[in-house]
Design a protein around this motif. Sequence first.
Motif, PDB file in Angstrom:
ATOM      1  N   ALA A 133       0.363  -1.091  -0.136  1.00 59.08           N
ATOM      2  CA  ALA A 133      -0.037  -0.201  -0.435  1.00 59.08           C
ATOM      3  C   ALA A 133       0.903   0.998   0.030  1.00 59.08           C
ATOM      4  N   LYS A 134       0.414   2.224  -1.040  1.00 54.37           N
ATOM      5  CA  LYS A 134       1.116   3.518  -0.587  1.00 54.37           C
ATOM      6  C   LYS A 134       0.563   4.743  -1.098  1.00 54.37           C
ATOM      7  N   CYS A 139      -3.081  13.200  -5.441  1.00 50.32           N
ATOM      8  CA  CYS A 139      -2.810  12.021  -6.635  1.00 50.32           C
ATOM      9  C   CYS A 139      -4.630  12.694  -7.357  1.00 50.32           C
ATOM     10  N   SER A 140      -5.700  12.553  -6.093  1.00 49.80           N
ATOM     11  CA  SER A 140      -6.568  12.815  -6.719  1.00 49.80           C
ATOM     12  C   SER A 140      -6.672  14.547  -7.112  1.00 49.80           C
ATOM     13  N   ILE A 160      -9.779  -2.381 -12.437  1.00 48.07           N
ATOM     14  CA  ILE A 160      -9.158  -3.559 -12.449  1.00 48.07           C
ATOM     15  C   ILE A 160      -8.540  -3.632 -11.392  1.00 48.07           C
ATOM     16  N   PRO A 161      -8.530  -4.284  -9.871  1.00 50.93           N
ATOM     17  CA  PRO A 161      -7.489  -4.866  -8.936  1.00 50.93           C
ATOM     18  C   PRO A 161      -6.516  -4.183  -9.233  1.00 50.93           C
ATOM     19  N   ALA A 162      -5.309  -3.038  -8.593  1.00 52.40           N
ATOM     20  CA  ALA A 162      -4.263  -2.967  -8.960  1.00 52.40           C
ATOM     21  C   ALA A 162      -4.400  -1.603  -9.862  1.00 52.40           C
ATOM     22  N   SER A 163      -5.440  -1.697  -9.999  1.00 55.02           N
ATOM     23  CA  SER A 163      -4.831  -0.131 -10.553  1.00 55.02           C
ATOM     24  C   SER A 163      -4.953   1.301  -9.840  1.00 55.02           C
ATOM     25  N   GLY A 164      -4.810   1.762  -8.718  1.00 50.84           N
ATOM     26  CA  GLY A 164      -5.146   2.529  -8.150  1.00 50.84           C
ATOM     27  C   GLY A 164      -6.147   3.208  -7.184  1.00 50.84           C
ATOM     28  N   LYS A 165      -7.025   2.496  -6.926  1.00 44.93           N
ATOM     29  CA  LYS A 165      -8.216   3.283  -6.335  1.00 44.93           C
ATOM     30  C   LYS A 165      -8.077   3.245  -5.268  1.00 44.93           C
ATOM     31  N   THR A 167      -5.951   3.786  -2.943  1.00 46.04           N
ATOM     32  CA  THR A 167      -4.701   4.804  -3.089  1.00 46.04           C
ATOM     33  C   THR A 167      -5.562   6.122  -2.960  1.00 46.04           C
ATOM     34  N   PHE A 168      -6.195   6.054  -4.387  1.00 44.56           N
ATOM     35  CA  PHE A 168      -6.975   8.056  -4.854  1.00 44.56           C
ATOM     36  C   PHE A 168      -7.896   8.141  -3.772  1.00 44.56           C
TER      37      PHE A 168
END
Length: 326
Positions: A133-134, A139-140, A160-165, A167-168
Motif C-alpha cells: 500500500a502506498k 494524486c486526486s 481492475i485490481p491494482a489500478s489505484g482505486k 490509493t485514490f
Amino acid sequence: MDNISYFISLMPVNLKTVFESFDNRTKNCINEIRIRRNKPVTILIDNQPYFIDINNKLTYNPDSHSLTVDDDDFNCLTDRLCNHSYHTNMHTMIEGYITTKQGCRVGIAGSCVYSEGRISSVKDITSINIRIAKEFKDCSRNILSEIYKNSLPSFIVCGIPASGKTTFLRDVSRLVSSGFNGKYRKTVIVDERKEISGGFDVGINTDVLSGYEKAKGIEIATRTLSPEFIVCDEIGNMNEVSTVKYAFSTGVKFAVSVHTGRHERIFDNLIINSLIETNEFDYIVNLISYTNEYEVINLREVKIENYRNDNDHHFFFFPWNNGFNV
C-alpha cells in the motif's frame, strides 16, 4: 517506517538480506511481492513480473539460480505476517487475505476446511501475495478540481485490481476532510479491510470505522457520526448497494470503488448499474489499468447507451509515475 521497509523487517534473514541490497528507488517501485513455497520469488512493478538472480539483480526470466524460499523461511514469514496468531487472523484468512497493521493486504492461497457447510479455517498455505500500500498525496487533486466545483459530488471509482482505486480514495478523503474548496467536510471512512486508513494521513476531519463490514459500517456511520461524506472501498453486493441507498436518503455524499474489467465494459457491471440507478451519483472516475490514465464520466450529461457505442473516449493522466527501469 514505510510499508516496504516494514515487510522487509518481517522477512527471514536470507530473504531480508536480498531485499535490503536493493537501492531505495527499486524498493519504492515494488507493487507486489509474490512468494510461493520452493518456487522463484516474483516481484511486480507496474504489472511486470521480475525475478531475482544469483547476484540479487532483477531479471525478466527465472532460471535454476533464481531466489526461492524454502519451507522453513516461508513458515517463518507467514507466522510473522499473522503476528504469531493464525487464530486471530482466521476470520480474514477464510476470505483469502491478511491485513497488516500497516494497512497492507496480503493475499493467501492454501487449503480450506469446511465445517457445517461453511469454510471454518485455512491450512497448508502454499503462497502469499504481499501488496504494498502506498500514499501519493494530491494524486486526486486534479480530478477533484474537475468534479468538485459548486457542491460536493458523489462518485464511483472503478478499475481492475491494482489500478489505484484505494490509493485514490485515500487521497480524496484527506483532501475533502482537510479543507478542499475551502470547506472541512465531516468524512467517515468505512474501512472493512483496514486498507484505506492504516498508517496514512486521511484528513483532519475524518473518522474511521475499521474492520466493520461495509453495510454495517455505513449504517453506523449514518446513524451516529453525522457525516457529510462517506468513503468506502470495493462495493460488491446488493446488500451494500441498498445501505448506500439508505444513507443517501439522509443527505450523505459518497465516494465508493467498484472492481470492473476493461474500461469500455464498465456499464456491463451489475454493481455499477445498481449504483447509477440510485440517481445519486454524479460521476464515474475510471482508472485505466496499470497506466497513469483516468477518465471522468459525468452521469448527469452522458446517456449510458450512447457511451457504450462511443469509441472516442478521452483520457487524462494521474500525477504519479514510478518511472522504473531494470
